[in-house]
Design an enzyme around this catalytic site. Structure first.
Site, PDB file in Angstrom:
ATOM      1  N   HIS A   1      -3.602  -5.412   1.817  1.00 42.91           N
ATOM      2  CA  HIS A   1      -2.826  -5.664   3.025  1.00 42.91           C
ATOM      3  C   HIS A   1      -2.984  -7.190   3.416  1.00 42.91           C
ATOM      4  O   HIS A   1      -3.660  -7.469   4.193  1.00 42.91           O
ATOM      5  CB  HIS A   1      -3.385  -4.833   4.274  1.00 42.91           C
ATOM      6  CG  HIS A   1      -3.344  -3.284   3.845  1.00 42.91           C
ATOM      7  ND1 HIS A   1      -2.226  -2.545   4.516  1.00 42.91           N
ATOM      8  CD2 HIS A   1      -4.037  -2.382   3.409  1.00 42.91           C
ATOM      9  CE1 HIS A   1      -2.431  -1.473   4.119  1.00 42.91           C
ATOM     10  NE2 HIS A   1      -3.217  -1.306   3.543  1.00 42.91           N
TER      11      HIS A   1
ATOM     12  N   CYS B   1       0.733  -1.110   0.020  1.00 43.14           N
ATOM     13  CA  CYS B   1       0.058  -0.220  -0.053  1.00 43.14           C
ATOM     14  C   CYS B   1       0.832   1.351   0.154  1.00 43.14           C
ATOM     15  O   CYS B   1       1.337   1.609  -1.157  1.00 43.14           O
ATOM     16  CB  CYS B   1      -0.936   0.016   1.034  1.00 43.14           C
ATOM     17  SG  CYS B   1      -2.084   1.136   0.951  1.00 43.14           S
TER      18      CYS B   1
ATOM     19  N   GLU C   1      -0.874  -8.449   5.615  1.00 43.79           N
ATOM     20  CA  GLU C   1      -0.725  -8.529   7.001  1.00 43.79           C
ATOM     21  C   GLU C   1      -1.877  -8.258   7.794  1.00 43.79           C
ATOM     22  O   GLU C   1      -1.907  -8.731   8.941  1.00 43.79           O
ATOM     23  CB  GLU C   1       0.555  -7.435   7.418  1.00 43.79           C
ATOM     24  CG  GLU C   1       0.030  -6.016   7.480  1.00 43.79           C
ATOM     25  CD  GLU C   1      -0.311  -5.337   6.166  1.00 43.79           C
ATOM     26  OE1 GLU C   1      -0.219  -5.776   4.957  1.00 43.79           O
ATOM     27  OE2 GLU C   1      -0.560  -4.059   6.352  1.00 43.79           O
TER      28      GLU C   1
END
Lengths: 208, 322
Positions: free
Chosen positions: A184, A87, A186
């Site tokens: 994302h 990002c 994560e």
């Protein structure tokens, strides 16, 4: 092989989540390595690989410029260190950036990834979304893409491999030792992309 | 790591939509709490005009919060404080690339709806404005836009999270230039977290149930919070932060980031101070860097500040019992 040293740039953003995902990836792959939060040029100089996490790209860019980290990161990537930009990280790695509403911005960039990025490409927070994406070129057929005020890639250079598109917008690319996603990984429990990055890193160390 | 899970089943704010051939979902906890995670280690600055918003963005603010008046002016003006003009919010959204937040009154469901339709990135249901409903906060699960709420105790924070808040900030005492109340609140938080964590570690479930009853929230939420030993959402400091050293101190106490209200634009050196507070928040572990940040400001230009004990209006009391 000695211990792999992976850093997560911890100027600003969702650092802890990337540390956790990378640690889990190392563990699952059975690789001897450590994951550290890095802020200073000295810490960055010791790394084998770097993750630039999600956050605000303007903030991460300006502050890593101020303390000399940005220059050190650029040197390291140019000399072959693998990097994974997520990002804001994707934005920082790129050569050209414009914002969907505000237009051209003069924010500091690493100017390495040969792509043009549109910031906030899918709209504001209310338009943020989760959707299934596919990254076939890296053998990940299904991944829950978490797009938060996400950018997208509007143009790619010849050396850039597109690894995922969503509704015709490019959302993940690879260029040599650089991996970048607009979403994302994560923020999910799926560590397959972090595992893929660790494997790139391992290969780069073998090639040295 | 802070868990991202915890959606209310069938929350109205979660929307499924088909775009081209793909199904997408908006308004999940992962997306709402995820935005807060992207703000971590950053500074959110209160602004009232486009010019201030641009100064904030250039100084390295991670987001701006739009108000009609800065908290210290709300205090001076008296009367009823309401949400900012939609026109001003839109002008600011068109001028900066960082997320834009705005405040609505506690319990004012329709001010929040207006802000959601305006497309702000996060809504602050704030005690700085005059509460519209002393007994109920907004049921935030009904919204696709994430909310941040103030709180001054763990119980209050968990009640707000149970209502759907995606982010918490300490209340402090807004508009005073005095950091004492924010310090008090985060320390209280930390103490209470240590207590429930130790109960969790002892395996005494009955005591956790007792805590849940005391806090007036569900056992599951208390259990999850006790297990991870911290709030299950991002927690920023707010209320009275005026200097780089204030910001660094609250980071040291375990806050995930900083809100600055009147502290910047009520000072005479707003531009330098905004930048200095960002530097101190980013590099708070390094006292030398915080000193350099502190050097950028002039104490003679700090806002004068107010003694919290002598205040006629304590904003932090608003909505605390609900």
């Amino acid at each position: 092989m000695s211990e792999i040293n992976i850093g997560v740039l911890s100027i600003q953003g969702d650092v802890a989540e990337n540390v956790a995902s990378t640690e889990a990836a190392l563990k699952e792959l059975g690789i001897n390595g450590k994951v550290t939060q890095v802020k200073t040029p000295e810490q960055i100089s010791k790394l084998d690989g770097l993750i630039i996490p999600g956050g605000e790209s303007t903030v991460i860019g300006h502050l890593s410029l101020v303390n000399g980290s940005l220059k050190k990161i650029k040197e390291k990537i140019e000399s072959g260190m693998p990097v994974f930009g997520i990002c804001a990280g994707l934005i920082l790695l790129s050569k050209k950036v414009k914002d969907r509403v505000v237009g051209e911005t003069d924010q500091p960039l690493l100017d390495l990834l040969d792509v043009k990025v549109e910031r906030n490409s899918f709209g504001r927070q209310r338009d943020s979304f989760e959707a299934e994406v596919s990254l076939e070129p890296v053998n990940i057929s299904k991944f829950n893409g978490v797009f938060i005020r996400a950018p997208s890639i509007t143009e790619v250079g010849n050396d850039v491999e597109v690894i995922s598109k969503f509704n015709e917008k490019i959302v993940a690319v690879k260029q040599g030792n650089i991996l970048a996603t607009a979403f994302h990984p994560e923020l999910t429990s799926d560590i397959s992309l972090h595992k893929y990055f660790v494997k790139i890193l391992q290969q780069s160390l073998k090639d040295q | 790591m802070i868990p991202l899970s915890g959606d209310l089943p069938k929350a109205k704010g979660i929307v499924n939509e088909k775009i081209e051939s793909n199904v997408i979902t908006r308004g999940t906890s992962t997306l709402k709490r995820g935005l807060a995670h992207m703000l971590k280690n950053g500074v959110v600055m209160d602004v009232t005009t486009v010019e201030q918003a641009q100064i904030a963005e250039d100084a390295g603010a991670v987001s701006v919060m739009v108000l009609d008046k800065l908290p210290s002016d709300v205090r001076k003006a008296g009367g009823v404080a309401r949400t900012a003009s939609v026109r001003v919010i839109q002008e600011i959204m068109d001028a900066v690339t960082i997320p834009v937040m705005a405040k609505c009154r506690i319990g004012h469901v329709y001010e929040a709806r207006v802000l959601e339709e305006t497309d702000v990135d996060m809504i602050d249901e704030s005690e700085v404005l005059t509460p519209a409903d002393e007994n109920h906060h907004i049921w935030k699960w009904d919204f696709t836009t994430p909310f941040v709420n103030g709180s001054r105790s763990l119980a209050e924070a968990l009640r707000r999270i149970e209502e759907g808040a995606a982010m918490i900030r300490t209340k402090g005492e807004p508009g005073t230039g005095n950091v004492a109340e924010a310090v008090l609140h985060i320390k209280k938080f930390n103490d209470e977290l240590r207590i429930i964590k130790s109960i969790y570690d002892s395996g005494d479930n009955q005591d956790l149930v007792k805590m849940a009853r005391e806090f007036r929230v569900s056992y599951d939420l208390v259990n999850e919070t006790a297990r991870v030993g911290r709030l299950p959402v991002v927690n920023f400091a707010a209320g009275g932060i005026s200097t780089p050293a204030d910001a660094a101190y609250l980071m040291l106490l375990g806050c995930d980031g900083i809100f600055v209200g009147s502290g910047i634009f009520k000072a005479e050196d707003a531009k330098e101070r905004a930048h200095a507070i960002v530097l101190a928040t980013t590099f708070w572990e390094d006292p030398d860097k915080v000193k350099e940040a502190q050097k950028m400001i002039d104490e003679r230009q700090s806002m004068l500040g107010l003694d919290v004990k002598e205040l006629e209006l304590r904003m932090q009391d608003r909505g605390s019992t609900a």
